[in-house]
Design a protein around this motif. Structure first.
Motif, mmCIF file in Angstrom:
data_model
loop_
_atom_site.group_PDB
_atom_site.id
_atom_site.type_symbol
_atom_site.label_atom_id
_atom_site.label_comp_id
_atom_site.label_asym_id
_atom_site.label_seq_id
_atom_site.Cartn_x
_atom_site.Cartn_y
_atom_site.Cartn_z
ATOM 1 N N GLY A 215 0.782 -1.223 0.000
ATOM 2 C CA GLY A 215 0.000 0.000 0.000
ATOM 3 C C GLY A 215 0.816 1.277 0.000
ATOM 4 O O GLY A 215 0.247 2.361 -0.120
ATOM 5 N N THR A 216 2.145 1.178 0.121
ATOM 6 C CA THR A 216 2.963 2.390 0.116
ATOM 7 C C THR A 216 3.085 2.945 -1.299
ATOM 8 O O THR A 216 2.922 2.233 -2.288
ATOM 9 N N PHE A 217 3.378 4.241 -1.377
ATOM 10 C CA PHE A 217 3.601 4.920 -2.654
ATOM 11 C C PHE A 217 5.090 5.218 -2.805
ATOM 12 O O PHE A 217 5.775 5.549 -1.844
ATOM 13 N N GLN A 230 12.252 7.672 -4.306
ATOM 14 C CA GLN A 230 11.748 8.569 -3.267
ATOM 15 C C GLN A 230 10.539 7.904 -2.636
ATOM 16 O O GLN A 230 9.489 7.782 -3.256
ATOM 17 N N THR A 231 10.692 7.435 -1.412
ATOM 18 C CA THR A 231 9.577 6.785 -0.733
ATOM 19 C C THR A 231 8.676 7.851 -0.118
ATOM 20 O O THR A 231 9.142 8.899 0.337
ATOM 21 N N CYS A 236 -2.080 3.278 0.593
ATOM 22 C CA CYS A 236 -3.175 2.407 0.962
ATOM 23 C C CYS A 236 -3.161 1.187 0.054
ATOM 24 O O CYS A 236 -2.905 1.302 -1.150
ATOM 25 N N ALA A 237 -3.354 0.028 0.636
ATOM 26 C CA ALA A 237 -3.395 -1.207 -0.145
ATOM 27 C C ALA A 237 -4.671 -1.225 -0.980
ATOM 28 O O ALA A 237 -5.737 -0.810 -0.527
ATOM 29 N N GLY A 266 5.993 16.164 -2.702
ATOM 30 C CA GLY A 266 6.034 16.396 -1.266
ATOM 31 C C GLY A 266 5.408 15.296 -0.440
ATOM 32 O O GLY A 266 5.436 15.345 0.793
ATOM 33 N N GLY A 267 4.826 14.297 -1.076
ATOM 34 C CA GLY A 267 4.172 13.220 -0.350
ATOM 35 C C GLY A 267 2.802 12.947 -0.924
ATOM 36 O O GLY A 267 2.501 13.306 -2.064
ATOM 37 N N ALA A 268 1.967 12.318 -0.112
ATOM 38 C CA ALA A 268 0.609 11.980 -0.520
ATOM 39 C C ALA A 268 -0.369 12.570 0.489
ATOM 40 O O ALA A 268 -0.223 12.380 1.695
#
Length: 438
Positions: A215-217, A230-231, A236-237, A266-268
């Motif tokens: 579920g990670t992006f 870039q983690t 979300c799965a 910048g993220g999710a």
């Protein structure tokens, strides 16, 4: 005594003359003439004209058909009184077309156009819509999208390969099709299950966004010759990307997981959508529908829907300047017109098990067309204006479909299809269908 005094005076006069040094002569010169200026009625360097001195220019010499040049206050030509018939939106004598006037629709596939000389260009009207291209077998494969990664050229197949914990970039060759032998494998010990296009750092290069099995992006950002991982700190799965259709933007939207997430450098950012049945994109941003049913717009507005929807896309389907809806419902694919106070049903297309709903210009006539997958077919409905859509079907072949990618595969500036189906537990086959609109 007088003679002595006289001698001293002569000596003093001589000394004073000697101390002055060499005499100089001053010559009076005339001041330079004042420069000639715009408005004096004389043509000078840097001027097109000056008052009644109009020079040798003409409207015809500047590419117009007729008219008279005007000399402005800066002594340069203005073309406000020049007339160019081609491009004025009027069918003048000798013109076959002008803009949309005089251009008959292409009855097969593609679009006739009016060129810069007001002659009808029929080269983009093709006898067939989509032609099957080469097929690509991957021993280890997965769902894919199509995009033009660096270096620029034809498209690349961007494939998530969860069984080998990698993303594979498969370049397209005009002679070989997607070539696995020349593919590039990006492995960061992650398990990507979905991939999409993104321009994460706004440098004009295509990067890759992934959803992993947990579920990670992740972002795989192109950096000159390599891709850097870039983690991201959210995910979300079971999420799915809203399709990019071959165009990389600065953010991308993931649906599922009780809302949608906007993924960027910048993220999710998670946006809750309580009771959502569908999330889609419109020209103004993300919209979503609930089971009431109501449509929630990107500006926070809420409008009633006549049917419950499970998928939606916003677009100006009738050319009146506001955003209408194409939606998946229990009836199939339904179109709703934006009336300003709500949405009114305008057309329904029966489609069993329809999925992959998109709205985009596929035939090159600058009007938004409809696309969806139904069974073993890809369905295109060409926009004929007035909520009339003409059907074209493409037989995509059998197999458990893993993805339908839309993008410019062969680099000819139109949108092609790449359909990936499973051929085994990990293996896949990707079939290409070339758009002949050009």
């Amino acid at each position: 005594m007088a003679s002595v005094r006289h001698a001293l005076l002569l000596l003093t006069a001589f000394a004073l003359t000697t101390c002055r040094g060499s005499p100089t002569r001053t010559v009076d010169t005339l001041p330079p003439p004042a420069p000639l200026t715009c408005g004096d009625g004389l043509l000078q360097d840097g001027e097109d004209c000056d008052g009644s001195a109009v020079g040798t220019g003409s409207c015809q010499a500047l590419g117009f058909d007729s008219g008279r040049l005007v000399c402005n206050a800066s002594c340069h030509y203005e073309t406000t009184l020049c007339v160019k018939r081609c491009g004025n939106g009027v069918l003048d004598l000798g013109e076959a077309c002008d803009g949309a006037l005089g251009v008959l629709p292409c009855t097969t596939w593609g679009a006739n156009r009016c060129d810069d000389t007001c002659a009808v260009d029929t080269r983009h009207c093709a006898a067939t819509a989509f032609e099957p291209g080469p097929e690509t077998d991957m021993t280890k494969g997965g769902p894919a999208v199509v995009g033009d990664l660096a270096p620029k050229g034809p498209g690349d197949l961007v494939m998530a390969v969860p069984s080998f914990t990698r993303v594979e970039l498969v370049p397209f060759s005009l002679t070989l099709g997607f070539d696995p032998v020349a593919s590039r494998k990006l492995s960061f010990l992650r398990a990507p299950v979905r991939a999409e296009l993104i321009d994460a750092n706004a440098d004009g290069n295509v990067d890759v966004a992934t959803i992993n099995a947990d579920g990670t992006f992740d972002l795989l950002v192109f950096q000159g010759s390599n891709y850097a991982l870039q983690t991201l700190d959210a995910g979300c799965a079971g999420g799915r990307f809203l399709p990019s259709n071959g165009t990389a933007r600065g953010t991308i939207v993931v649906t599922g997981c009780g809302g949608y997430s906007v993924v960027g450098p910048g993220g999710a950012v998670r946006v809750p959508t309580p009771g959502a049945t569908a999330v889609g994109l419109g020209t103004a941003g993300v919209m979503w529908a609930d089971g009431v049913p109501s449509l929630h717009g990107p500006d926070g507005g809420v409008l009633a829907l006549p049917s419950a929807v499970t998928g939606l896309v916003g677009a100006d389907l009738d050319g009146d300047g506001d955003e209408d809806l194409a939606a998946l419902t229990t009836a199939g694919v339904e179109l709703f017109e934006n009336t300003g106070t709500g949405f009114a049903p305008r057309a329904t297309f029966t489609a069993t098990g329809a999925s992959e709903l998109r709205v985009l210009d596929l035939d090159g006539d600058q009007l938004p067309d409809l696309f969806w997958a139904s069974g073993d077919d890809l369905v295109v409905r060409r926009n004929r204006t007035g909520f009339v859509f003409q059907e074209t079907r493409v037989a995509a072949g059998t197999g458990v479909r893993q993805s339908v990618a839309i993008g410019d595969v062969d680099g000819d500036q139109d949108l092609d299809f790449a359909v990936t189906v499973a051929t085994g537990p990990d293996s896949t086959k990707t079939r290409v269908f070339f758009n002949r609109a050009r």
